[in-house]
Design an enzyme around this catalytic site. Structure first.
Site, short mmCIF file in Angstrom:
data_model
loop_
_atom_site.label_atom_id
_atom_site.label_comp_id
_atom_site.label_asym_id
_atom_site.label_seq_id
_atom_site.Cartn_x
_atom_site.Cartn_y
_atom_site.Cartn_z
N CYS A 2 0.83 -1.20 0.00
CA CYS A 2 0.00 0.00 0.00
C CYS A 2 0.87 1.26 0.00
O CYS A 2 1.86 1.34 0.70
CB CYS A 2 -0.95 0.08 1.18
N ARG A 27 3.84 -0.09 -4.82
CA ARG A 27 3.62 -0.67 -3.49
C ARG A 27 2.36 -1.52 -3.44
O ARG A 27 2.16 -2.30 -2.49
CB ARG A 27 3.53 0.44 -2.45
N TRP A 76 -2.82 -2.83 -1.78
CA TRP A 76 -2.51 -4.25 -1.99
C TRP A 76 -3.36 -4.97 -0.94
O TRP A 76 -3.13 -4.85 0.26
CB TRP A 76 -1.03 -4.52 -1.77
N ASN A 102 -2.01 1.71 5.81
CA ASN A 102 -1.08 0.69 5.29
C ASN A 102 -0.72 -0.21 6.47
O ASN A 102 -0.29 0.29 7.50
CB ASN A 102 0.18 1.39 4.75
N GLY A 103 -0.93 -1.50 6.32
CA GLY A 103 -0.60 -2.41 7.42
C GLY A 103 -1.77 -3.32 7.74
O GLY A 103 -2.69 -3.47 6.93
N GLU A 485 18.20 -16.46 -8.88
CA GLU A 485 17.66 -15.14 -9.21
C GLU A 485 17.05 -15.14 -10.61
O GLU A 485 15.99 -14.56 -10.84
CB GLU A 485 18.79 -14.10 -9.08
N LYS A 489 13.13 -14.20 -11.31
CA LYS A 489 12.73 -13.13 -12.24
C LYS A 489 11.70 -13.66 -13.24
O LYS A 489 10.71 -13.01 -13.55
CB LYS A 489 13.95 -12.58 -12.99
N GLU A 492 8.24 -14.36 -11.54
CA GLU A 492 7.44 -13.21 -11.13
C GLU A 492 7.01 -12.34 -12.30
O GLU A 492 5.97 -11.70 -12.24
CB GLU A 492 8.14 -12.39 -10.04
N HIS A 508 21.36 -35.51 -8.37
CA HIS A 508 20.68 -35.93 -7.13
C HIS A 508 19.17 -35.77 -7.26
O HIS A 508 18.45 -35.82 -6.27
CB HIS A 508 21.21 -35.13 -5.94
N LYS A 611 5.77 -4.14 -4.21
CA LYS A 611 7.22 -4.01 -4.05
C LYS A 611 7.67 -4.09 -2.59
O LYS A 611 8.63 -4.77 -2.28
CB LYS A 611 7.70 -2.71 -4.67
C1 F6R Z 1 12.10 -9.87 -6.55
C2 F6R Z 1 11.99 -8.91 -5.49
C3 F6R Z 1 11.74 -9.41 -4.12
C4 F6R Z 1 12.48 -8.53 -3.09
C5 F6R Z 1 12.11 -8.96 -1.66
C6 F6R Z 1 12.86 -8.16 -0.62
O1 F6R Z 1 12.37 -9.27 -7.78
O2 F6R Z 1 12.08 -7.74 -5.72
O3 F6R Z 1 12.07 -10.75 -3.97
O4 F6R Z 1 13.85 -8.67 -3.31
O5 F6R Z 1 10.74 -8.80 -1.48
O6 F6R Z 1 12.61 -6.80 -0.76
P1 F6R Z 1 13.52 -5.74 -0.04
O7 F6R Z 1 14.88 -5.79 -0.67
O8 F6R Z 1 12.85 -4.42 -0.24
O9 F6R Z 1 13.59 -6.14 1.41
#
Ligand code: F6R
Length: 616
Positions: A2, A27, A76, A102-103, A485, A489, A492, A508, A611
């Site tokens: 949010c 967010r 969100w 937010n929360g 990673e 990517k 997501e 394995h 995010k």
């Molecule tokens: C993936 C991504 C998430 C963040 C994770 C931690 O692309 O962005 O996996 O890396 O949510 O977020 P931060 O770094 O803000 O704690």
């Protein structure tokens, strides 16, 4: 999760609030809403399910004649689905008060029952409406918005930021903060509130980060901060390092594409001022004292998602350079077991946003056990660096796309700097070794730029593979977290089944997944680092190729050993083997982004994600 914006001043509040929401939309983006004081003295709200554009279209069709006070929210969903009714703001005091949140209010069910028994009716399924109705009732008793909010928060359990406006108090926005972020932007004849500085950096670079359990009360000309007991507190302003416009797309097709291309500059900025004369000194660590850093017996890196993979990459370098054991743990796992932590443990949290609730709670937990805590963070004024003993900022500039890219490479850079700082203080690397590594680090930005300049080749590959349903990623040593990673990517952004494995694990179990035509990215270690590891990974390539996999190798320039077996080879420039991840990750970022594009997906705002994960 949010995004929250508040404004009081001489501009049209709707323009400021919608602009702020646009920059905070990463967010959360399942619904949005605003409450503004209108020219006729009436408080009006408008809210819509869907992305911010839906609300903007609604406001274009039914414009409000607004004044200079307003609040806005991009959501969100937690309690209640993404509907118009559940979108914020929520109303209290017969619609004369509007509140955004937010929360999560953990005890909302009990409070809701209390309000229903007292005669209130609810129009949404949210926990937030409880707060709106309660503040409304307390406003009746107190006649003062700040006091009403202060009394109300005493009843809540959980994490929250609230902003509230009341029709009887035009020109005033009041906010409260516990465990969720809230930053004040200090203007000239105007003041701003936002979940982070991106909300208002276009107008002012002077800001105050609200502390834990604080209330803020803004008008156009005043900002008052007090604690939950009502005592005024002195809040120190800071200067926002981000430039106005840094949080805009700047002509790129997406924020993510822009952020991928910014990686060379972001890494260079992270190194700036910390590497001098062949050595690393991080000024932010001075206050901890070298004796404390010399006394550390163990390092624990805590983080989530991509940030945790940055920690995994750094583990190899830190153990090799500092000669202390390094563990990397997901914050949410660390928090809810009984980790052995004591005064000689250094706990390093890694968080781009500085707000990830799991990581914040893990930091608090570690601190409570006596550990020294260092935060690697990109966002000034965020909670995690404030709750840590020291902070190393990554200076990547705002990362708006939900999928982290420049955040990741700058986190590795900051952790490597930490490693070299510790190696100097503890004398575990000679000055010539340190000098060699600093030269290698300083060369990284230009080498990343070489890889980003070859984006079109990767894009073409992604377009050919747009119908792919499953992709595997293999890596070894520092290439293993890069494989993880790459898979994250792709999941997501393109919603494709993707798995990353340590190449050594292949036989394995995972090799059973290989079938004809399955694309497998293999991150090939440099033969200059370890010829043994290199030849083992080349053997892995042969094994999967023999079973029909389509191999895309990421290998250093000149590595001819992969050529006979790989269908495609993506090259990265020669570098110290520990610096190769900076480059290896780039084609994987571009591949995921371009494949999502090819499928017509929104790369900046993938489904179900937000995010900043500010709820556990
Ligand atoms: C993936 C991504 C998430 C963040 C994770 C931690 O692309 O962005 O996996 O890396 O949510 O977020 P931060 O770094 O803000 O704690």
């Amino acid at each position: 999760m949010c995004g929250i914006v508040g404004y009081v001043g001489h501009r049209s509040s709707i323009d400021v609030v919608l602009g702020g929401l646009r920059r905070l939309e990463y967010r959360g983006y399942d619904s949005a809403g605003v409450a503004v004081m209108c020219g006729d003295g009436v408080l009006r709200t408008s809210k819509k399910a869907g992305k911010l554009g839906v609300l903007e279209a609604e406001l274009a069709a039914h414009p409000l004649s607004v004044g200079g006070t307003g609040i806005g929210h991009t959501r969100w969903a937690t309690h209640g689905g993404p509907t118009d009714a559940n979108a914020h703001p929520h109303l209290g005091d017969q619609g004369r008060l509007a509140l955004i949140h937010n929360g999560i209010i953990e005890n909302f069910a009990e409070l809701r029952a209390e309000l229903v028994a007292a005669g209130d009716t609810f129009t949404s399924e949210t926990d937030t409406e409880v707060a709106a109705l309660m503040v409304g009732r307390l406003y009746h008793e107190t006649g003062d918005l700040r006091e009403a909010l202060r009394r109300c928060v005493a009843r809540f359990e959980g994490a929250y930021t609230f902003l509230a406006v009341h029709e009887a108090e035009p020109g005033r926005v009041v906010g409260a903060r516990r465990n969720s972020p809230l930053v004040v932007g200090l203007g000239d004849g105007e003041n701003f509130l936002g979940s982070d500085v991106a909300a208002f950096v276009e107008y002012t670079q002077r800001a105050i980060a609200l502390g834990q359990d604080q209330i803020v009360d803004i008008t156009a000309t005043s900002v008052t901060v007090s604690d939950f007991d009502g005592r005024e507190v002195v809040a120190e302003p800071f200067r926002v390092a981000w430039e106005a416009g840094a949080a805009d797309k700047g002509g790129w097709s997406s924020f993510m594409r822009k952020e991928v291309s910014e990686q060379p500059v972001a890494v260079a900025n992270t190194l700036l001022g910390r590497v001098n004369d062949g050595d690393v000194a991080i000024p932010e660590l001075t206050a901890l004292g070298d004796d404390l850093l010399r006394g550390i017996h163990r390092i624990v890196i805590i983080a989530c998602g991509t940030a945790a993979y940055a920690g995994m990459v750094a583990k190899y370098a830190l153990e090799s350079w500092v000669r202390v054991p390094v563990e990397v743990e997901l914050s949410h796992e660390f928090r809810y077991r009984s980790p052995v932590i004591n005064a000689d443990t250094l706990v390093v949290s890694v968080s781009q946003s500085g707000e990830t609730m799991d990581t914040l709670m893990a930091v608090k937990h570690a601190r409570a056990q006596g550990a020294t805590t260092i935060s690697v963070c990109n966002t000034q004024g965020a909670t995690i660096p404030r709750e840590s003993d020291a902070a190393i900022y990554t200076h990547a500039g705002p990362e708006v796309a939900v999928a982290s890219t420049k955040g990741f490479v700058t986190q590795i850079a900051a952790l490597y700097l930490l490693g070299l700082h510790l190696a100097r203080v503890r004398g575990t690397l000679s000055s010539s070794e340190r000098e060699h590594l600093t030269v290698e680090l300083l060369a990284v930005p230009d080498k990343i730029a070489v890889v980003t300049s070859e984006a079109e080749r990767v894009a073409q590959l992604a377009r050919w593979m747009a119908d792919t349903r499953s992709v595997l990623f293999l890596g070894r040593h520092v290439g293993y977290p890069i494989a993880l990673e790459g898979a994250l990517k792709l999941k997501e952004l393109a919603y494709i089944h993707a798995e990353g494995f340590a190449a050594g694990e292949l036989k394995h179990g995972p090799i059973a997944l290989i079938e004809p035509g399955l694309p497998v990215f293999v991150v090939v270690p440099s033969p200059r680092g370890s010829s043994v590891l290199h030849s083992k990974v080349v053997s892995n390539i042969q094994e999967i190729r023999a079973r029909g996999a389509r191999v895309i190798a990421i290998a250093e320039a000149g590595d001819a050993a992969v050529l006979p077996y790989a269908d495609e080879v993506l090259r990265i420039p020669l570098a110290d083997p520990l610096c190769e991840p900076f480059m290896q990750v780039v084609p994987l970022q571009i591949f995921a982004l371009e494949l999502a594009h090819a499928k017509g997906l929104d790369v900046d705002q993938p489904r179900n994600l937000a995010k900043s994960v500010t709820v556990e």
